[in-house]
Design an enzyme around this catalytic site. Sequence first.
Site, mmCIF file in Angstrom:
data_model
loop_
_atom_site.group_PDB
_atom_site.id
_atom_site.type_symbol
_atom_site.label_atom_id
_atom_site.label_comp_id
_atom_site.label_asym_id
_atom_site.label_seq_id
_atom_site.Cartn_x
_atom_site.Cartn_y
_atom_site.Cartn_z
ATOM 1 N N TYR A 1 -4.316 1.766 16.128
ATOM 2 C CA TYR A 1 -2.948 1.949 16.791
ATOM 3 C C TYR A 1 -3.192 1.405 18.119
ATOM 4 O O TYR A 1 -2.510 1.046 19.191
ATOM 5 C CB TYR A 1 -2.449 3.252 16.733
ATOM 6 C CG TYR A 1 -1.620 3.340 15.434
ATOM 7 C CD1 TYR A 1 -0.534 2.460 14.977
ATOM 8 C CD2 TYR A 1 -2.472 3.823 14.249
ATOM 9 C CE1 TYR A 1 0.091 2.594 13.688
ATOM 10 C CE2 TYR A 1 -2.021 3.977 12.907
ATOM 11 C CZ TYR A 1 -0.655 3.320 12.729
ATOM 12 O OH TYR A 1 0.012 3.301 11.495
ATOM 13 N N ARG B 1 0.814 -1.145 0.048
ATOM 14 C CA ARG B 1 0.016 0.142 0.062
ATOM 15 C C ARG B 1 0.918 1.132 0.000
ATOM 16 O O ARG B 1 1.553 1.401 0.654
ATOM 17 C CB ARG B 1 -0.896 -0.050 1.298
ATOM 18 C CG ARG B 1 -1.561 1.266 1.656
ATOM 19 C CD ARG B 1 -2.505 1.309 2.797
ATOM 20 N NE ARG B 1 -3.242 2.648 2.863
ATOM 21 C CZ ARG B 1 -2.975 3.442 3.915
ATOM 22 N NH1 ARG B 1 -2.628 3.146 5.040
ATOM 23 N NH2 ARG B 1 -3.869 4.426 3.933
ATOM 24 N N GLU C 1 -3.557 -0.246 8.228
ATOM 25 C CA GLU C 1 -2.238 0.290 9.196
ATOM 26 C C GLU C 1 -2.367 -0.271 10.337
ATOM 27 O O GLU C 1 -3.397 -0.246 11.125
ATOM 28 C CB GLU C 1 -2.018 1.839 9.091
ATOM 29 C CG GLU C 1 -1.443 2.676 8.012
ATOM 30 C CD GLU C 1 -1.567 3.729 8.254
ATOM 31 O OE1 GLU C 1 -1.252 4.426 9.394
ATOM 32 O OE2 GLU C 1 -1.376 4.706 7.101
ATOM 33 N N GLU D 1 -7.322 8.410 6.339
ATOM 34 C CA GLU D 1 -7.910 9.139 7.759
ATOM 35 C C GLU D 1 -8.231 10.600 7.684
ATOM 36 O O GLU D 1 -7.505 11.450 8.110
ATOM 37 C CB GLU D 1 -6.586 9.210 8.736
ATOM 38 C CG GLU D 1 -6.140 7.568 8.860
ATOM 39 C CD GLU D 1 -5.021 7.805 9.861
ATOM 40 O OE1 GLU D 1 -4.434 8.901 10.366
ATOM 41 O OE2 GLU D 1 -4.478 6.634 10.461
ATOM 42 N N HIS E 1 -2.902 10.938 0.824
ATOM 43 C CA HIS E 1 -2.516 10.821 2.247
ATOM 44 C C HIS E 1 -1.675 12.261 2.530
ATOM 45 O O HIS E 1 -0.541 12.133 2.876
ATOM 46 C CB HIS E 1 -1.485 9.483 2.271
ATOM 47 C CG HIS E 1 -1.151 8.782 3.389
ATOM 48 N ND1 HIS E 1 -1.244 7.542 3.829
ATOM 49 C CD2 HIS E 1 -0.628 9.367 4.837
ATOM 50 C CE1 HIS E 1 -1.077 7.283 5.054
ATOM 51 N NE2 HIS E 1 -0.803 8.257 5.571
ATOM 52 N N ASN F 1 -7.159 1.748 10.232
ATOM 53 C CA ASN F 1 -5.910 2.048 10.845
ATOM 54 C C ASN F 1 -6.056 1.937 12.422
ATOM 55 O O ASN F 1 -6.934 2.859 12.879
ATOM 56 C CB ASN F 1 -5.355 3.593 10.390
ATOM 57 C CG ASN F 1 -4.828 3.210 9.133
ATOM 58 O OD1 ASN F 1 -5.269 2.546 8.253
ATOM 59 N ND2 ASN F 1 -4.455 4.615 8.356
#
Length: 448
Positions: A296, A79, A354, A168, A123, A294
């Site tokens: 985290y 990606r 991600e 995002e 991005h 994504n």
Amino acid sequence: MNKKIFQFPQDFVWGAATASYQIEGAWNQDGKGESIWDRFSHTPGKIQNGDTGDIACDHYHHWQEDLNAIKKLGLQAYRFSVAWPRVLPGGRGLANEPGLDFYSRLVDGLLKLEIEPYITLYHWDLPQNLQDEGGWVSRTTADAFVEYADLVSRALGDRVKNWITLNEPWVSAFLGYYIGHHAPGHTDLHEALAASHHLLLAHGQAVPILRQNCPNAKVGITLNLTPQVPASPSVADRIATTSADGYINRFFLDPLVGRGYPQDMINETEDKMTFIQDGDLSIISTPIDFLGVNYYTRGIVRSEKISEAENAPRTTIRGNEITEMDWEVYPEGLYKTLGRLYFDYDFPAIYITENGAAFPDQVGAEGEVHDPARLSYIQRHLQQTQRAIEAGVPVKGYFAWSLMDNFEWGFGYSKRFGLIHVDYQTQKRTFKSSAQWYEQVIKQNAVE
Ligand code: FCB
């Protein structure tokens, strides 16, 4: 000791991710236009240590070497994002052929090695020219995005089958236009709300264009999703948690699936949202093929409306495992997030686009980089992913963030997320032990 094996489905896709501004460098070469991140990083005081993405990993010149590393790692998918100002220096209008050629070579190189390209169109590196006209606060930027999506998908759509419109949008809108930590560095809530809406509109308008230019393509969008939990069971903390979930998660998820903007958010912001026009919400909810996630960490929410003394004692305590970003390691949050996306929102397919962690890596005496904490982070998140799949969630693939160390936005080069270590002085790439381990995971299609 018996080790549990977490086996993944046969067609599960293993990958890693990067983003143009974080790795490419060559910020003003071969006709590339200036982006808001060029402008922002060249503004003193914005980035830690005064770092910029001018050179970054110099991937623009090292791409062939990087493709070989991707192959060696055994990735099935890669990606990456296209830098909008590299292919349309002024944001719209005249295309820059050398810029398009760069991505065309990259795509050909990947396909030759049997690695599937997953392209993110945006991005965060908006052409500065469009920012000068208002950036995402202006509706015309959404139209410019469609022109850009059309150009790139015409150029690459014969070979690229997987498209992610935006990465995002919450970060673009809120960190860029409200909190100000990201380009363009504004601090205005109304701007952030307008930017969010125009980003989503840009996404919705681009979906049919991508489908038209690449008939068998799969099209999606990537959101940063962070589960929010109250610090205590107090009413104040629970209200604050609903609000945090609204801002970060529901404000994007709900309109995408056709529920419109959450009413509690509209009430809370007291923003008139006058920028919404008839028909916008139906464009935004144009069906997609997959959602990119994504993930985290989680957020533990403490109300700011009442004092610590008045509030109930905290019962949800941050774990003591924290990454260098000061993010709590909380793998179960991924499991819960994936479940919510399927059971509450019914997305047809989900990719983890991600997931990864920054730790202060040290280069050893033999040049090796031993990073057990990153390995363990990824391992546990993969276990939770597999649990979600077993529970019925259609998770189709996993992209580690990141392929290699890179420019971590406001933190500059101080945070390393890579599976591959980059020496920014020499541009030498070294596989960390997590990369060697990930290679085995891919081979076995399983984690222990
Ligand atoms: C995400 C970004 C990515 C990277 C990671 C650490 O929010 O999409 O570019 O910076 O965080």
